[in-house]
Design a protein around this motif. Structure first.
Motif, short mmCIF file in Angstrom:
data_model
loop_
_atom_site.label_atom_id
_atom_site.label_comp_id
_atom_site.label_asym_id
_atom_site.label_seq_id
_atom_site.Cartn_x
_atom_site.Cartn_y
_atom_site.Cartn_z
N VAL A 12 0.84 -1.20 0.00
CA VAL A 12 0.00 0.00 0.00
C VAL A 12 0.88 1.25 0.00
O VAL A 12 0.65 2.21 -0.74
N ALA A 13 1.91 1.24 0.84
CA ALA A 13 2.82 2.39 0.93
C ALA A 13 3.53 2.62 -0.40
O ALA A 13 3.69 3.76 -0.86
N LYS A 14 3.97 1.53 -1.03
CA LYS A 14 4.67 1.64 -2.32
C LYS A 14 3.75 2.22 -3.39
O LYS A 14 4.14 3.09 -4.18
N GLU A 15 2.52 1.75 -3.43
CA GLU A 15 1.55 2.24 -4.42
C GLU A 15 1.28 3.73 -4.22
O GLU A 15 1.18 4.49 -5.20
N ILE A 20 5.67 3.54 5.18
CA ILE A 20 4.74 2.66 5.89
C ILE A 20 4.12 3.40 7.08
O ILE A 20 2.93 3.26 7.37
N ALA A 21 4.93 4.24 7.73
CA ALA A 21 4.44 4.99 8.88
C ALA A 21 3.30 5.92 8.48
O ALA A 21 2.32 6.09 9.22
N THR A 22 3.40 6.51 7.28
CA THR A 22 2.34 7.41 6.80
C THR A 22 1.04 6.65 6.57
O THR A 22 -0.05 7.12 6.94
N VAL A 23 1.15 5.46 5.96
CA VAL A 23 -0.05 4.64 5.76
C VAL A 23 -0.68 4.30 7.10
O VAL A 23 -1.90 4.38 7.28
N SER A 24 0.14 3.96 8.06
CA SER A 24 -0.36 3.62 9.39
C SER A 24 -1.08 4.81 10.01
O SER A 24 -2.14 4.64 10.64
N ARG A 25 -0.52 6.02 9.83
CA ARG A 25 -1.15 7.22 10.39
C ARG A 25 -2.52 7.47 9.76
O ARG A 25 -3.47 7.83 10.45
N VAL A 26 -2.62 7.23 8.46
CA VAL A 26 -3.91 7.40 7.77
C VAL A 26 -4.92 6.37 8.30
O VAL A 26 -6.07 6.70 8.61
N LEU A 27 -4.48 5.12 8.40
CA LEU A 27 -5.37 4.05 8.85
C LEU A 27 -5.86 4.29 10.28
O LEU A 27 -6.98 3.92 10.64
N ASN A 28 -5.01 4.92 11.08
CA ASN A 28 -5.36 5.17 12.48
C ASN A 28 -6.01 6.54 12.70
O ASN A 28 -6.24 6.94 13.84
N LYS A 30 -4.85 9.60 12.19
CA LYS A 30 -3.99 10.63 12.77
C LYS A 30 -4.07 11.93 11.96
O LYS A 30 -4.29 11.91 10.75
N ASP A 31 -3.83 13.07 12.65
CA ASP A 31 -3.84 14.38 12.00
C ASP A 31 -2.45 14.70 11.44
O ASP A 31 -1.50 13.95 11.62
N GLY A 32 -2.36 15.86 10.78
CA GLY A 32 -1.08 16.36 10.31
C GLY A 32 -0.60 15.74 9.01
O GLY A 32 0.60 15.77 8.70
N ILE A 33 -1.52 15.16 8.23
CA ILE A 33 -1.14 14.59 6.93
C ILE A 33 -1.75 15.45 5.83
O ILE A 33 -2.95 15.79 5.88
N LYS A 34 -0.92 15.80 4.84
CA LYS A 34 -1.44 16.64 3.75
C LYS A 34 -2.61 15.94 3.05
O LYS A 34 -2.54 14.73 2.83
N PRO A 35 -3.65 16.73 2.69
CA PRO A 35 -4.82 16.13 2.02
C PRO A 35 -4.45 15.32 0.79
O PRO A 35 -5.03 14.25 0.55
N SER A 36 -3.50 15.83 -0.02
CA SER A 36 -3.13 15.11 -1.25
C SER A 36 -2.47 13.77 -0.92
O SER A 36 -2.70 12.77 -1.60
N THR A 37 -1.66 13.77 0.13
CA THR A 37 -1.01 12.53 0.55
C THR A 37 -2.05 11.54 1.07
O THR A 37 -2.03 10.35 0.73
N ASP A 39 -5.12 11.40 0.31
CA ASP A 39 -5.94 10.95 -0.82
C ASP A 39 -5.25 9.78 -1.55
O ASP A 39 -5.89 8.79 -1.92
N ARG A 40 -3.93 9.93 -1.77
CA ARG A 40 -3.18 8.88 -2.47
C ARG A 40 -3.20 7.57 -1.67
O ARG A 40 -3.37 6.49 -2.22
N VAL A 41 -3.05 7.68 -0.35
CA VAL A 41 -3.05 6.50 0.51
C VAL A 41 -4.42 5.82 0.48
O VAL A 41 -4.53 4.60 0.34
N GLU A 42 -5.47 6.63 0.57
CA GLU A 42 -6.82 6.06 0.58
C GLU A 42 -7.15 5.38 -0.74
O GLU A 42 -7.81 4.33 -0.75
N LYS A 43 -6.67 5.97 -1.85
CA LYS A 43 -6.90 5.33 -3.16
C LYS A 43 -6.16 3.98 -3.24
O LYS A 43 -6.68 3.01 -3.80
N ALA A 44 -4.95 3.94 -2.68
CA ALA A 44 -4.18 2.69 -2.68
C ALA A 44 -4.88 1.63 -1.82
O ALA A 44 -4.92 0.45 -2.17
N ILE A 45 -5.44 2.07 -0.69
CA ILE A 45 -6.16 1.15 0.20
C ILE A 45 -7.36 0.56 -0.52
O ILE A 45 -7.61 -0.66 -0.46
N VAL A 46 -8.11 1.41 -1.23
CA VAL A 46 -9.28 0.94 -1.98
C VAL A 46 -8.86 0.01 -3.11
O VAL A 46 -9.46 -1.05 -3.33
#
Length: 347
Positions: A12-15, A20-28, A30-37, A39-46
């Motif tokens: 997921v992180a590679k996609e 990996i820490a950023t993906v984990s923050r999104v899944l949990n 967490k705040d402080g993540i740029k909207p564009s970043t 968005d990319r993580v959520e699209k990879a998760i889907v």
């Protein structure tokens, strides 16, 4: 990867092109993540249908790259060779080995518990486990506790419900060994084994007698530790008892080598007076005088399969439906100690 294969947080992180820490923050959440970043993580998760129940396993995979191996002992060349095979196979996959032994004269189960807890504390990715404590009630309770840890575990030579299992067909291996002695004309065959040797080996000894309509003489069965010293002592005691026996099947090669030494000390010729068969086919078996007839275990194949299975369990998140039971056949290796190459009198 979108065809149903299990996906880890790493993919997921590679996609998404993030850590990996950023993906984990999104899944949990967490705040402080740029909207564009985000968005990319959520699209990879889907895209990969990656669900939160993979998080814990994925995070462990990224942290450790270590597999725990618990075996009864290393003084027996068989276990030392198996450990080397496993370590080499793991190394080719980028993993290192954490090794513990469990066999003690006192309480092997307590040592097993301590070793498993150590593995968990060190965040191993998976465990390859062979017990020396036997399947008593305390052991079965302990295996249920192990499974609750959520770390993939592959059992070796242990039939534990709900775990992937790799084991040798020791019942058939032992039957083949004893049948060989019976076919050579032997009717009074001793067995030297013990609780730290697979109980299926004694059962195979018994079954071979039953199949050939021969009685099992309980006074010819000796149980103890699977060591050279025990084999020597057990054979000396058999000889001194005056009991009639012309063949002996030993639970492993170390026992058989000890028995050979005791027979030589007592002036008994092998195979002319007593035929000897071992089990495992360690390197020393072929160098013994006379060379030891034994049952060969495919150590290299079993070791590599253990590694393949534990890594598969890690990739699939240890899903119960992925549990596998693989049985390896044994091979009788006929050398000099059984007397097959000489005419044996009918007893």
């Amino acid at each position: 990867m979108g065809n149903g294969m299990k996906i880890t947080i790493k993919e997921v992180a590679k996609e998404a092109g993030v850590s990996i820490a950023t993906v984990s923050r999104v899944l949990n959440g967490k705040d402080g993540i740029k909207p564009s970043t985000k968005d990319r993580v959520e699209k990879a998760i889907v895209k990969y249908n990656f669900s939160p129940d993979h998080i814990a396993r994925s995070m462990i995979v990224k942290e450790s790259k270590t597999i725990g191996l618990l075996v009864p002992q290393l003084s027996n060349e068989y276990w030392a060779t198996l450990a080397e095979v496993i370590e080499e196979a793991l190394w080719t996959h980028g993993y290192t080995l954490l090794l513990c032994t469990s066999s003690t004269r006192d309480d092997s189960l307590q040592k097993e518990k301590a070793a498993i807890h150590s593995f968990i504390q060190r965040k191993v990715d998976g465990i390859i486990y062979s017990t020396s404590s036997g399947a008593n009630e305390s052991f079965l309770e302990f295996t249920e506790q192990i499974k609750r840890y959520g770390v993939p575990i592959v059992a070796f030579d242990q039939k534990i419900q709900g775990m992937s299992q790799i084991y040798g067909d020791h019942l058939q291996g032992a039957m083949d060994a004893v049948k060989h002695l019976i076919q050579l004309g032997h009717r009074n065959i001793a067995y030297i084994g013990g609780p730290l040797v697979s109980p299926e080996r004694e059962l195979g000894y018994r079954n071979a007698h039953t199949i050939h309509d021969l009685p099992v003489y309980e006074q010819l069965i000796t149980r103890g530790e699977p060591t050279f010293q025990f084999g020597y002592r057990a054979m000396r005691e058999l000889i001194e008892s005056g009991r009639l026996f012309t063949g002996v099947f030993c639970g492993n090669d170390l026992i058989a080598l000890g028995a050979l030494q005791a027979l030589e000390t007592a002036g008994r010729r092998v195979p002319e007076d007593v035929a000897v068969v071992g089990y495992d086919d360690i390197h020393m078996a072929s160098f013994a005088k006379p060379a030891l007839t034994t049952v060969r275990q495919p150590i290299a194949e079993m070791g590599r399969t253990l590694v393949e299975q534990v890594l598969l369990s890690i990739e699939t998140g240890n899903a119960p439906q992925q549990s596998r039971h693989l049985v390896f056949p044994m091979t009788l290796v006929v050398r000099e100690s059984c007397g097959a190459k000489t005419r044996v009198r009918t007893l």
